[in-house]
Write a protein that holds these residues in place. Structure first.
Motif, PDB file in Angstrom:
ATOM      1  N   MET A   9     -34.031  32.468  27.750  1.00  0.00           N
ATOM      2  CA  MET A   9     -35.102  31.475  27.818  1.00  0.00           C
ATOM      3  C   MET A   9     -34.801  30.297  26.916  1.00  0.00           C
ATOM      4  N   ASP A  10     -34.203  30.573  25.766  1.00  0.00           N
ATOM      5  CA  ASP A  10     -33.828  29.498  24.861  1.00  0.00           C
ATOM      6  C   ASP A  10     -32.769  28.600  25.506  1.00  0.00           C
ATOM      7  N   ALA A  11     -31.810  29.237  26.201  1.00  0.00           N
ATOM      8  CA  ALA A  11     -30.760  28.461  26.864  1.00  0.00           C
ATOM      9  C   ALA A  11     -31.313  27.633  28.018  1.00  0.00           C
ATOM     10  N   LEU A  12     -32.410  28.092  28.610  1.00  0.00           N
ATOM     11  CA  LEU A  12     -33.014  27.361  29.726  1.00  0.00           C
ATOM     12  C   LEU A  12     -33.928  26.239  29.244  1.00  0.00           C
ATOM     13  N   GLY A  13     -34.120  26.117  27.919  1.00  0.00           N
ATOM     14  CA  GLY A  13     -34.893  24.999  27.387  1.00  0.00           C
ATOM     15  C   GLY A  13     -36.339  25.298  27.056  1.00  0.00           C
ATOM     16  N   PHE A  14     -36.736  26.570  27.016  1.00  0.00           N
ATOM     17  CA  PHE A  14     -38.113  26.899  26.665  1.00  0.00           C
ATOM     18  C   PHE A  14     -38.323  26.708  25.156  1.00  0.00           C
ATOM     19  N   PRO A  15     -39.517  26.265  24.749  1.00  0.00           N
ATOM     20  CA  PRO A  15     -39.772  26.050  23.311  1.00  0.00           C
ATOM     21  C   PRO A  15     -39.639  27.350  22.518  1.00  0.00           C
TER      22      PRO A  15
END
Length: 201
Positions: free
Chosen positions: A1-7
């Motif tokens: 999720m971090d790699a996909l740009g989620f805060p």
């Protein structure tokens, strides 16, 4: 999720939802201590669908990156079309690559319980069907089941397990006999303290 740009805060909250659940199971009717999972959700959790889609998106991004680096090559349906390297349908994935050793190092795995790599021996390919059936039957405590309970388990579970394999492939005759024998043994078997006899061949 971090790699996909989620805060980061959103990722932290999702991680809390996954790691703070706890559950216990019944073993021989007795409740065990609570299990604290480090990752994953229980079956049927409404959040699991969204997390599954995110994982599928991440897996797709990794495959596309391999394709951009030239270490994975898809196929073109027509000469001017974009190359097709993978297809997703529900929880199944098809990965397309060139017939090269360096691109085909992944194991074939299984599709709907059947080994996807068909070799010369059909018995070896469908061995998993027999093992799955026998494993399921051996897990049932028949000493606590009435004949009606056994019948329901046989019709609803045991006879449904090999349905996909039977509907798509012609199984070896010997395997059919082994499946029938496993079901017959479960039906006629007594409890662990008593012997059993097959009254119908």
């Amino acid at each position: 999720m971090d790699a996909l740009g989620f805060p980061p805060e959103f990722c932290h909250r999702i991680a809390k939802c996954i790691t703070t659940v706890s559950y216990n199971v019944l073993i021989n009717g007795a409740s065990t201590r609570y299990i604290q999972p480090q990752r994953g959700l229980r079956q049927g959790d409404p959040m699991s669908l969204f997390l599954f889609l995110m994982c599928a998106e991440g897996f797709s991004a990794l495959l596309l990156r391999r394709e951009e680096r030239g270490s994975l090559h898809g196929i073109r349906v027509v000469p001017d079309a974009m190359p097709l390297s993978h297809l997703f349908f529900a929880d199944d994935a098809v990965i397309v690559c060139k017939a090269k050793e360096e691109e085909g190092r992944d194991e074939f795995g299984k599709y709907l319980g059947i080994t996807a790599d068909f070799g010369a021996s059909k018995k070896a390919v469908f061995e998993g069907v027999r093992e799955a059936l026998e494993g399921r039957i051996n897990g049932w405590a028949e000493q606590f089941l009435s004949p009606a309970g056994k019948e329901v388990l046989i019709k609803a579970v045991a006879m449904a397990l090999p349905n996909y394999a039977i509907s798509c492939f012609k199984l070896p005759v010997g395997l059919y006999k082994e499946l029938e024998l496993a079901i017959a043994n479960f039906w006629w078997r007594g409890n662990k303290d008593k012997g059993s006899m097959h009254w119908v061949s």
